[in-house]
Design a protein around this motif. Structure first.
Motif, mmCIF file in Angstrom:
data_model
loop_
_atom_site.group_PDB
_atom_site.id
_atom_site.type_symbol
_atom_site.label_atom_id
_atom_site.label_comp_id
_atom_site.label_asym_id
_atom_site.label_seq_id
_atom_site.Cartn_x
_atom_site.Cartn_y
_atom_site.Cartn_z
ATOM 1 N N PHE A 1 48.332 43.565 30.888
ATOM 2 C CA PHE A 1 46.906 43.770 30.669
ATOM 3 C C PHE A 1 46.293 42.682 29.807
ATOM 4 C CE2 PHE A 1 48.365 47.724 32.267
ATOM 5 C CZ PHE A 1 47.295 48.263 32.966
ATOM 6 N N ALA A 2 47.135 41.840 29.200
ATOM 7 C CA ALA A 2 46.623 40.709 28.428
ATOM 8 C C ALA A 2 46.454 39.464 29.291
ATOM 9 C CB ALA A 2 47.573 40.406 27.271
ATOM 10 N N LEU A 3 46.917 39.538 30.546
ATOM 11 C CA LEU A 3 46.827 38.382 31.436
ATOM 12 C C LEU A 3 45.439 38.295 32.072
ATOM 13 C CD1 LEU A 3 50.246 38.716 33.337
ATOM 14 C CD2 LEU A 3 49.731 37.303 31.331
ATOM 15 N N GLN A 4 45.026 37.071 32.344
ATOM 16 C CA GLN A 4 43.780 36.859 33.059
ATOM 17 C C GLN A 4 44.046 36.898 34.565
ATOM 18 O OE1 GLN A 4 40.891 36.710 31.318
ATOM 19 N NE2 GLN A 4 42.272 37.065 29.563
ATOM 20 N N LYS A 5 42.979 36.932 35.349
ATOM 21 C CA LYS A 5 43.129 36.965 36.795
ATOM 22 C C LYS A 5 43.873 35.719 37.274
ATOM 23 C CE LYS A 5 40.525 37.844 41.042
ATOM 24 N NZ LYS A 5 39.182 38.103 41.625
ATOM 25 N N PHE A 6 44.870 35.941 38.114
ATOM 26 C CA PHE A 6 45.759 34.910 38.680
ATOM 27 C C PHE A 6 46.710 34.303 37.635
ATOM 28 C CE2 PHE A 6 42.188 34.310 41.922
ATOM 29 C CZ PHE A 6 42.788 35.211 42.810
ATOM 30 N N GLU A 7 46.745 34.898 36.441
ATOM 31 C CA GLU A 7 47.742 34.468 35.466
ATOM 32 C C GLU A 7 49.037 35.228 35.743
ATOM 33 O OE1 GLU A 7 48.217 33.729 30.638
ATOM 34 O OE2 GLU A 7 46.434 34.734 31.452
ATOM 35 N N THR A 8 50.155 34.552 35.552
ATOM 36 C CA THR A 8 51.461 35.095 35.934
ATOM 37 C C THR A 8 52.261 35.501 34.710
ATOM 38 O OG1 THR A 8 51.442 33.624 37.839
ATOM 39 C CG2 THR A 8 53.537 34.640 37.281
ATOM 40 N N SER A 9 53.001 36.584 34.857
ATOM 41 C CA SER A 9 53.807 37.095 33.751
ATOM 42 C C SER A 9 55.094 36.310 33.597
ATOM 43 C CB SER A 9 54.162 38.569 34.011
ATOM 44 O OG SER A 9 55.140 38.656 35.054
ATOM 45 N N GLU A 10 55.815 36.597 32.521
ATOM 46 C CA GLU A 10 57.193 36.160 32.419
ATOM 47 C C GLU A 10 58.026 37.011 33.377
ATOM 48 O OE1 GLU A 10 57.966 33.624 30.714
ATOM 49 O OE2 GLU A 10 56.075 33.402 29.634
ATOM 50 N N ILE A 11 59.292 36.651 33.554
ATOM 51 C CA ILE A 11 60.177 37.467 34.377
ATOM 52 C C ILE A 11 60.462 38.765 33.639
ATOM 53 C CG2 ILE A 11 62.448 37.619 35.471
ATOM 54 C CD1 ILE A 11 60.488 35.664 36.790
ATOM 55 N N VAL A 12 60.290 39.886 34.328
ATOM 56 C CA VAL A 12 60.477 41.209 33.730
ATOM 57 C C VAL A 12 61.636 41.910 34.426
ATOM 58 C CG1 VAL A 12 59.396 43.438 33.272
ATOM 59 C CG2 VAL A 12 58.019 41.351 33.215
ATOM 60 N N GLN B 1 51.607 39.028 38.923
ATOM 61 C CA GLN B 1 50.379 38.257 38.767
ATOM 62 C C GLN B 1 49.199 39.207 38.907
ATOM 63 O OE1 GLN B 1 48.478 35.503 41.799
ATOM 64 N NE2 GLN B 1 49.380 33.975 40.425
ATOM 65 N N VAL B 2 48.257 39.094 37.988
ATOM 66 C CA VAL B 2 47.065 39.943 38.062
ATOM 67 C C VAL B 2 46.190 39.459 39.208
ATOM 68 C CG1 VAL B 2 44.970 40.673 36.868
ATOM 69 C CG2 VAL B 2 47.128 40.498 35.606
ATOM 70 N N ALA B 3 45.993 40.341 40.195
ATOM 71 C CA ALA B 3 45.203 39.978 41.374
ATOM 72 C C ALA B 3 43.740 40.364 41.215
ATOM 73 C CB ALA B 3 45.781 40.645 42.618
ATOM 74 N N ASP B 4 43.495 41.434 40.462
ATOM 75 C CA ASP B 4 42.121 41.876 40.263
ATOM 76 C C ASP B 4 42.082 42.777 39.039
ATOM 77 O OD1 ASP B 4 39.448 42.094 40.660
ATOM 78 O OD2 ASP B 4 39.555 43.114 42.600
ATOM 79 N N ARG B 5 40.886 42.980 38.541
ATOM 80 C CA ARG B 5 40.750 43.745 37.304
ATOM 81 C C ARG B 5 39.479 44.586 37.355
ATOM 82 N NH1 ARG B 5 42.863 42.770 32.367
ATOM 83 N NH2 ARG B 5 43.615 40.738 33.062
ATOM 84 N N GLN B 6 39.571 45.810 36.891
ATOM 85 C CA GLN B 6 38.399 46.657 36.708
ATOM 86 C C GLN B 6 38.216 46.864 35.211
ATOM 87 O OE1 GLN B 6 39.138 50.280 38.893
ATOM 88 N NE2 GLN B 6 38.584 49.366 40.871
ATOM 89 N N GLU B 7 37.082 46.437 34.694
ATOM 90 C CA GLU B 7 36.835 46.552 33.263
ATOM 91 C C GLU B 7 36.692 48.023 32.871
ATOM 92 O OE1 GLU B 7 36.982 44.135 31.104
ATOM 93 O OE2 GLU B 7 37.419 42.722 32.728
ATOM 94 N N PRO B 8 37.026 48.360 31.645
ATOM 95 C CA PRO B 8 36.834 49.747 31.197
ATOM 96 C C PRO B 8 35.358 50.114 31.267
ATOM 97 C CG PRO B 8 37.305 48.298 29.337
ATOM 98 C CD PRO B 8 37.559 47.499 30.579
ATOM 99 N N ARG B 9 35.086 51.358 31.530
ATOM 100 C CA ARG B 9 33.688 51.779 31.650
ATOM 101 C C ARG B 9 33.534 53.219 31.187
ATOM 102 N NH1 ARG B 9 32.771 55.055 36.075
ATOM 103 N NH2 ARG B 9 34.513 55.226 37.553
ATOM 104 N N LEU B 10 32.317 53.565 30.831
ATOM 105 C CA LEU B 10 32.003 54.935 30.462
ATOM 106 C C LEU B 10 31.652 55.709 31.725
ATOM 107 C CD1 LEU B 10 29.861 54.325 27.251
ATOM 108 C CD2 LEU B 10 32.287 54.901 27.429
ATOM 109 N N PRO B 11 32.207 56.898 31.895
ATOM 110 C CA PRO B 11 31.999 57.643 33.145
ATOM 111 C C PRO B 11 30.649 58.344 33.185
ATOM 112 C CG PRO B 11 33.287 58.964 31.645
ATOM 113 C CD PRO B 11 33.050 57.638 30.943
ATOM 114 N N ASP B 12 30.246 58.728 34.380
ATOM 115 C CA ASP B 12 29.114 59.632 34.537
ATOM 116 C C ASP B 12 29.600 61.046 34.244
ATOM 117 O OD1 ASP B 12 27.406 57.584 35.327
ATOM 118 O OD2 ASP B 12 28.066 57.743 37.428
#
Length: 636
Positions: free
Chosen positions: A452-463, A473-484
């Motif tokens: 969750f600290a990675l930016q879009k298209f940034e790759t992790s270390e080997i896990v 690799q982070v392919a997409d991200r949904q920012e936190p939001r307040l619900p209805d």
């Protein structure tokens, strides 16, 4: 491969912490003076400039660290709440003051000191020795040039020398040690009355009030940040068939791990137990011993030991003729551990004298014996080969992963790279840090928080997860939001109802406390209100209270009470209900612990005094410094 090896160690907290902090320090002292943005002026510290770029980088670092710390609870409003802009500037001012004072006092760091420090970092070593290529490549991975890192490290070492200079004058007296010891170890005794909400109460829920409650508490229902990842899996099972194990490897493993294949001596024994009642008198003890002696005499006369065990033993092994099976000295039945040397000293067929154990008297007979020793290689060859195949396959899979990381262009979509290299890439649905990836096994959250600290298209270390290796690799991200409201309506209603019940419970407890402070009897009030009264064990200032847990405000209030003032000013609440306490007394401190823990206590107190001395010294530097704020950070 060298970059892969360094990526393997780059997750080390030591090197990541070092590089992050020193990188920041480098920027503060050495970086970017040649850029046009250096012209933006934020502040002067004794005539030394803090540039806009320095500030921006420090502020970005603060935000990133807070985001990582608060995770799902983070929102942009916390920048103001935590005063991050001001804290970033204060940090930079502090760093300038430290550097200036070090120079004034004549402290310096030699090239040899820097070299020695760098060469001692495990992350820069291969087989225990410093490796220059690993050092350079690891810094490159973290986007730092070696000369920049070394310059910043000089600054870090300089600050350590300053601290040593300040701490050299710090001492701890016996009186201070005793004060800290008493503060940490004094215990108070209380009783508390517990008021629990009536979950079956009929609570009217007003729709308008519910929606007002939702708006007031909307951040509590925040939908956390979610990410979607692409990932490659490297499974050791897929390369097992490529593994060959030669005889030399098997022999070497066998010899290096001989202890694993050395069997201890084992005996198979039977026993007859004659139990002695707990707290038995001397006469009772003798009576049991006499019975055991008589049964042993029968065994010596030729009556079958197994038959006697069935007739007389009070052990659960009686139905098996007292058979204990095979055991070694390490696996001897627990009750017989005190006589294990005697058992292993018996010859096959020999019957022991009655021997006393915590359970009573035993008569034992050894029926078989297995000599211990190193198992022949042929007996364990198959197991060793399995171990070596598994180990080698795991190393091959990891090497494949690390090799791929070396070839993966920076910020290239993993799906594109996989397609170009005929690799099978997997894609997840959106998930948050609480749910993780269920498809990765029973512990889906393990090792994934860093994603969750990675930016879009940034790759992790080997896990590594479940014996397999992954590259994410982070392919997409949904920012936190307040619900209805509609998204969390049922949860809001349940929480609102619980709050109303707790408010009512707190009012009952406050009425109870008022009566006590007005002179009513504790016992009479507890009986009248039919309230459960608990008497937890005495607790320290920082301890947990049985039935309540740790509540520092509760503890602090308890230690303010006395015989003359046995009741607090207020009731205490948690999610379970409301509490009213009464002071019962104090518990004597075990002074033997003071002598026993004096060394540890001294270290703890000296650390506190070091921190206080350093903070006081910094405050004094700031008071006498000329600090000019050119561009207020609150406006940035």
């Amino acid at each position: 491969m060298l970059l892969s090896l360094m990526r393997k160690h780059a997750k080390s907290w030591l090197i990541k912490f070092l590089i992050t902090i020193i990188a920041l320090v480098f920027v503060f002292y050495f970086g970017y003076s040649f850029t046009s943005r250096e012209g933006v002026k934020v502040a002067y510290v004794n005539g030394e400039l803090i540039s806009g770029l320095e500030y921006e980088r420090a502020y970005a670092d603060f935000v990133e660290r807070m985001r990582a710390q608060y995770k799902d609870f983070w929102n942009e409003g916390m920048v103001e709440a935590l005063q991050l802009k001001t804290r970033a500037l204060e940090f930079l001012i502090q760093q300038k003051l430290l550097a200036q004072e070090a120079e004034r006092l004549g402290f310096s760091v030699t090239k040899e000191e820097i070299q020695k420090t760098i060469m001692s970092y495990p992350a820069f070593q291969v087989d225990g020795r410093f490796d220059l290529n690993r050092y350079r490549l690891l810094l490159n991975h973290n986007r730092m040039a070696p000369e920049d890192f070394e310059a910043a490290l000089r600054q870090d070492l300089l600050q350590e020398k300053l601290k040593q200079f300040i701490f050299a004058f710090t001492e701890v007296s016996e009186k201070e040690l005793m004060e800290h010891f008493l503060f940490d170890n004094e215990k108070v005794k209380i009783q508390y009355a517990f008021f629990s909400p009536n979950e079956n109460a009929d609570v009217a829920l007003d729709e308008k009030a519910i929606k007002e409650y939702f708006e007031k508490n909307r951040p509590r229902y925040k939908i956390p940040e979610k990410i979607k990842v692409s990932y490659l899996e490297f499974n050791p099972e897929d390369v097992k068939e490529q593994v060959t194990v030669n005889e030399a490897d098997v022999v070497q493993y066998y010899e290096n791990n001989a202890k694993l294949y050395t069997k201890p001596e084992e005996v198979r024994a039977r026993h007859i137990l004659f139990k002695v009642p707990e707290g038995a008198s001397e006469a009772q003890e003798k009576a049991v011993a006499d019975v055991a002696a008589k049964v042993r005499a029968q065994a010596l006369e030729g009556v079958g030991f197994a038959k006697l065990a069935v007739m007389y033993s009070e052990s659960e092994t009686r139905t098996k003729g007292g058979d204990l099976g095979f055991f070694s000295k390490e696996t001897v039945p627990l009750d017989l551990a005190v006589v294990k040397d005697m058992i292993f000293g018996l010859k096959v067929g020999e019957i022991s004298e009655p021997v006393r154990t915590p359970s009573g008297y035993h008569i034992l007979s050894v029926e078989e014996r297995r000599e211990g020793g190193l198992q022949p290689l042929d007996e364990v060859r198959e197991k060793i080969e399995e171990i070596l195949v598994k180990k080698t396959a795991s190393e091959m899979a990891k090497d494949q992963a690390l090799s791929l990381v070396d070839r993966l262009p920076y910020e290239t979509p993993l799906t594109e790279f996989a397609a170009e290299n005929d690799l099978s890439v997997k894609e997840s649905d959106f998930f948050d840090s609480r749910t993780g990836l269920p498809e990765l096994g029973p512990d889906p959250k393990r090792d994934l928080s860093t994603l969750f600290a990675l930016q879009k298209f940034e790759t992790s270390e080997i896990v590594e997860i479940g014996g397999k290796y992954y590259l994410f690799q982070v392919a997409d991200r949904q920012e936190p939001r307040l619900p209805d409201f509609g998204e969390v309506e049922e949860k809001v209603k349940a929480d609102y109802r619980a709050e109303l019940l707790l408010d009512e419970t707190k009012k009952r407890a406050e009425s109870f406390l008022k009566a006590l402070r007005d002179g009513e009897s504790w016992d009479v009030m507890a009986s009248k209100e039919n309230i459960a009264v608990e008497t937890p064990p005495a607790f320290t200032r920082r301890g947990s209270v049985i039935g309540i847990g740790h509540n520092q405000a509760f503890n602090d209030a308890a230690f303010r009470l006395s015989q003359e003032n046995p009741y607090p000013q207020e009731v205490f609440t948690n999610e379970r209900g409301a509490y009213v306490m009464r002071w019962e007394g104090t518990e004597p401190v075990d002074m033997e612990l003071f002598e026993k823990d004096k060394s540890h206590l001294h270290d703890a107190v000296i650390e506190i005094k070091h921190r206080q001395a350093f903070e006081g010294w910094l405050d004094d530097l700031r008071k006498h410094a000329k600090i000019e704020i050119v561009s207020p950070v609150e406006n940035r």
